[in-house]
Design a protein around this motif. Structure first.
Motif, PDB file in Angstrom:
ATOM      1  N   ALA A 100       0.829  -1.210   0.000  1.00 48.47           N
ATOM      2  CA  ALA A 100       0.000   0.000   0.000  1.00 48.47           C
ATOM      3  C   ALA A 100       0.864   1.261   0.000  1.00 48.47           C
ATOM      4  O   ALA A 100       0.561   2.237  -0.695  1.00 48.47           O
ATOM      5  CB  ALA A 100      -0.922  -0.014   1.222  1.00 48.47           C
ATOM      6  N   PHE A 101       1.927   1.246   0.774  1.00 45.95           N
ATOM      7  CA  PHE A 101       2.838   2.392   0.830  1.00 45.95           C
ATOM      8  C   PHE A 101       3.412   2.682  -0.560  1.00 45.95           C
ATOM      9  O   PHE A 101       3.480   3.842  -0.989  1.00 45.95           O
ATOM     10  CB  PHE A 101       3.965   2.097   1.816  1.00 45.95           C
ATOM     11  CG  PHE A 101       4.896   3.245   2.082  1.00 45.95           C
ATOM     12  CD1 PHE A 101       4.666   4.116   3.139  1.00 45.95           C
ATOM     13  CD2 PHE A 101       6.016   3.460   1.287  1.00 45.95           C
ATOM     14  CE1 PHE A 101       5.535   5.181   3.391  1.00 45.95           C
ATOM     15  CE2 PHE A 101       6.878   4.514   1.525  1.00 45.95           C
ATOM     16  CZ  PHE A 101       6.642   5.380   2.583  1.00 45.95           C
ATOM     17  N   GLU A 102       3.793   1.630  -1.275  1.00 45.28           N
ATOM     18  CA  GLU A 102       4.386   1.836  -2.600  1.00 45.28           C
ATOM     19  C   GLU A 102       3.353   2.359  -3.591  1.00 45.28           C
ATOM     20  O   GLU A 102       3.690   3.146  -4.478  1.00 45.28           O
ATOM     21  CB  GLU A 102       5.014   0.538  -3.108  1.00 45.28           C
ATOM     22  CG  GLU A 102       5.892   0.741  -4.314  1.00 45.28           C
ATOM     23  CD  GLU A 102       6.835  -0.417  -4.582  1.00 45.28           C
ATOM     24  OE1 GLU A 102       7.515  -0.394  -5.630  1.00 45.28           O
ATOM     25  OE2 GLU A 102       6.920  -1.337  -3.743  1.00 45.28           O
ATOM     26  N   ILE A 103       2.097   1.933  -3.443  1.00 46.82           N
ATOM     27  CA  ILE A 103       1.046   2.494  -4.291  1.00 46.82           C
ATOM     28  C   ILE A 103       0.925   4.002  -4.055  1.00 46.82           C
ATOM     29  O   ILE A 103       0.769   4.797  -4.991  1.00 46.82           O
ATOM     30  CB  ILE A 103      -0.295   1.797  -4.028  1.00 46.82           C
ATOM     31  CG1 ILE A 103      -0.268   0.357  -4.553  1.00 46.82           C
ATOM     32  CG2 ILE A 103      -1.444   2.580  -4.663  1.00 46.82           C
ATOM     33  CD1 ILE A 103      -0.222   0.230  -6.055  1.00 46.82           C
ATOM     34  N   GLY A 104       1.004   4.419  -2.805  1.00 46.07           N
ATOM     35  CA  GLY A 104       0.972   5.851  -2.509  1.00 46.07           C
ATOM     36  C   GLY A 104       2.107   6.593  -3.178  1.00 46.07           C
ATOM     37  O   GLY A 104       1.915   7.687  -3.736  1.00 46.07           O
ATOM     38  N   ILE A 110       3.631   5.676  -5.903  1.00 49.15           N
ATOM     39  CA  ILE A 110       3.345   5.677  -7.341  1.00 49.15           C
ATOM     40  C   ILE A 110       2.380   6.800  -7.695  1.00 49.15           C
ATOM     41  O   ILE A 110       2.571   7.517  -8.688  1.00 49.15           O
ATOM     42  CB  ILE A 110       2.786   4.304  -7.765  1.00 49.15           C
ATOM     43  CG1 ILE A 110       3.887   3.244  -7.721  1.00 49.15           C
ATOM     44  CG2 ILE A 110       2.170   4.373  -9.162  1.00 49.15           C
ATOM     45  CD1 ILE A 110       3.388   1.823  -7.875  1.00 49.15           C
ATOM     46  N   LEU A 111       1.345   6.986  -6.885  1.00 52.47           N
ATOM     47  CA  LEU A 111       0.405   8.073  -7.148  1.00 52.47           C
ATOM     48  C   LEU A 111       1.096   9.434  -7.100  1.00 52.47           C
ATOM     49  O   LEU A 111       0.832  10.310  -7.938  1.00 52.47           O
ATOM     50  CB  LEU A 111      -0.738   8.023  -6.139  1.00 52.47           C
ATOM     51  CG  LEU A 111      -1.793   6.927  -6.337  1.00 52.47           C
ATOM     52  CD1 LEU A 111      -2.812   6.963  -5.213  1.00 52.47           C
ATOM     53  CD2 LEU A 111      -2.486   7.080  -7.688  1.00 52.47           C
ATOM     54  N   ASP A 162       0.666   7.621   3.677  1.00 53.04           N
ATOM     55  CA  ASP A 162       2.066   7.815   4.088  1.00 53.04           C
ATOM     56  C   ASP A 162       2.998   7.710   2.887  1.00 53.04           C
ATOM     57  O   ASP A 162       3.954   8.480   2.754  1.00 53.04           O
ATOM     58  CB  ASP A 162       2.456   6.779   5.141  1.00 53.04           C
ATOM     59  CG  ASP A 162       1.758   6.992   6.475  1.00 53.04           C
ATOM     60  OD1 ASP A 162       1.239   8.102   6.708  1.00 53.04           O
ATOM     61  OD2 ASP A 162       1.726   6.041   7.284  1.00 53.04           O
ATOM     62  N   GLY A 163       2.718   6.756   2.008  1.00 52.80           N
ATOM     63  CA  GLY A 163       3.526   6.618   0.805  1.00 52.80           C
ATOM     64  C   GLY A 163       3.399   7.818  -0.107  1.00 52.80           C
ATOM     65  O   GLY A 163       4.374   8.251  -0.726  1.00 52.80           O
ATOM     66  N   TYR A 164       2.185   8.363  -0.176  1.00 54.15           N
ATOM     67  CA  TYR A 164       1.973   9.537  -1.014  1.00 54.15           C
ATOM     68  C   TYR A 164       2.794  10.725  -0.513  1.00 54.15           C
ATOM     69  O   TYR A 164       3.443  11.430  -1.302  1.00 54.15           O
ATOM     70  CB  TYR A 164       0.491   9.896  -1.032  1.00 54.15           C
ATOM     71  CG  TYR A 164       0.126  10.947  -2.052  1.00 54.15           C
ATOM     72  CD1 TYR A 164       0.079  10.642  -3.406  1.00 54.15           C
ATOM     73  CD2 TYR A 164      -0.167  12.252  -1.663  1.00 54.15           C
ATOM     74  CE1 TYR A 164      -0.249  11.608  -4.348  1.00 54.15           C
ATOM     75  CE2 TYR A 164      -0.502  13.214  -2.592  1.00 54.15           C
ATOM     76  CZ  TYR A 164      -0.549  12.891  -3.938  1.00 54.15           C
ATOM     77  OH  TYR A 164      -0.862  13.858  -4.870  1.00 54.15           O
ATOM     78  N   VAL A 165       2.786  10.941   0.794  1.00 57.27           N
ATOM     79  CA  VAL A 165       3.570  12.037   1.369  1.00 57.27           C
ATOM     80  C   VAL A 165       5.055  11.777   1.204  1.00 57.27           C
ATOM     81  O   VAL A 165       5.831  12.693   0.856  1.00 57.27           O
ATOM     82  CB  VAL A 165       3.198  12.221   2.852  1.00 57.27           C
ATOM     83  CG1 VAL A 165       4.125  13.226   3.527  1.00 57.27           C
ATOM     84  CG2 VAL A 165       1.745  12.674   2.986  1.00 57.27           C
TER      85      VAL A 165
END
Length: 308
Positions: free
Chosen positions: A98-102, A104-105, A231-234
């Motif tokens: 999920a973090f890596e998807i963030g 990627i976005l 968190d990944g997005y940030v």
């Protein structure tokens, strides 16, 4: 489309089952393996902008987004290099995934790609009483359930139509769901970019994070997975928009339109040359008639749960 530039076939092109609106084939040639997608243009819910989407895909691939390499495009066909990977089940994904998807976005939203179409959201339909009456008159197996939920579907339509979107609007994938993902050595590969376009950031983050944090229903939602996407997005350089119901409006509105589209297909009763089989459309209608009222009724609960 002329597929000869892809090489000399080493066998017949094979149908790959498992998709919904479009039809997929695998082509093996002396230059590799390719996914050839025949697009359903007969009863799409919105105009498909093939060249714009292909340009966006090329930019994303060049930026290192994990995805099949886009190879060719025509009005009704998309070709990508074939990618092996494991299908992602419809259940909460690992937090690291999920973090890596963030991330990627965040990478997608930072791309500088021209897109002349400001909005691709379809109008919100209010003809649920008429659809329920037609379903009853034609003896549809889900007619009673739909008739009992007409007022709820009208309330959902009002919510989608009036919910304030705080912005910003970003060019993005718009459909990152488990069925549009692969896992390769535990890491994501993003598939099926046909719905790409402009979307309010909160709607994209909410739809993506919730879809990765839950199972088929709403009884198993993992707030930690939801927050891992954010968190990944940030961490990827993105900035989170204000929290509120707009985080879920695109998910609800998309499901509403998808349910209505399948109702209309079932009422027609004729199997088209493209698109899903009618049995699959009936299944989608039943899922929407049962699932949408539940999701809408739990909206405040979801907001509270995911903020903890």
């Amino acid at each position: 489309m002329d597929l000869s530039p892809l090489g000399v076939p080493v066998g017949p092109m094979a149908r790959v089952h498992g998709g919904f609106a479009n039809r997929m084939y695998r082509l093996d040639t002396d230059q590799g393996s390719f996914a050839v997608k025949e697009l359903n243009l007969l009863d799409r819910r919105e105009v498909y902008r093939a060249e714009d989407v292909f340009r966006f895909e090329k930019a994303a691939f060049a930026a290192g987004v994990p995805m099949p390499e886009p190879m060719a495009v025509s009005r009704d066909t998309l070709v990508h290099r074939w990618v092996e990977g494991e299908r992602v089940p419809e259940e909460p994904v690992p937090a690291a995934y999920a973090f890596e998807i963030g991330e990627i976005l965040a990478r997608l939203h930072a791309l500088d790609v021209a897109w002349s179409h400001t909005s691709t959201e379809e109008p919100v339909s209010r003809d649920w009483p008429e659809l329920a009456a037609r379903a009853t008159d034609t003896g549809q197996p889900w007619a009673g359930e739909l008739a009992s939920q007409v007022d709820t579907f009208l309330a959902i339509a009002r919510f989608v139509d009036t919910c304030e979107r705080p912005g910003p609007v970003v060019l993005t994938h718009r459909d990152i769901q488990p069925w549009n993902l692969l896992a390769r050595e535990g890491r994501p590969v993003v598939l099926d970019w046909e719905l790409s376009g402009m979307l309010d950031l909160s709607a994209e983050l909410g739809s993506t994070a919730l879809s990765l944090a839950k199972g088929p229903g709403f009884d198993d939602i993992r707030p930690a997975v939801f927050r891992s996407v954010l968190d990944g997005y940030v961490a990827g350089g993105g900035k989170l928009p204000p929290w509120g119901p707009s985080w879920f409006v695109f998910l609800i509105g998309g499901w509403l339109g998808f349910t209505r589209w399948n109702i209309v297909r079932c009422l027609g009763g004729v199997q088209g040359s493209t698109g899903p089989e009618l049995a699959l459309s009936h299944e989608s209608v039943r899922n929407g008639v049962r699932g949408l009222p539940e999701l809408f009724g739990r909206l405040a609960e979801l907001e509270d749960l995911l903020l903890r």
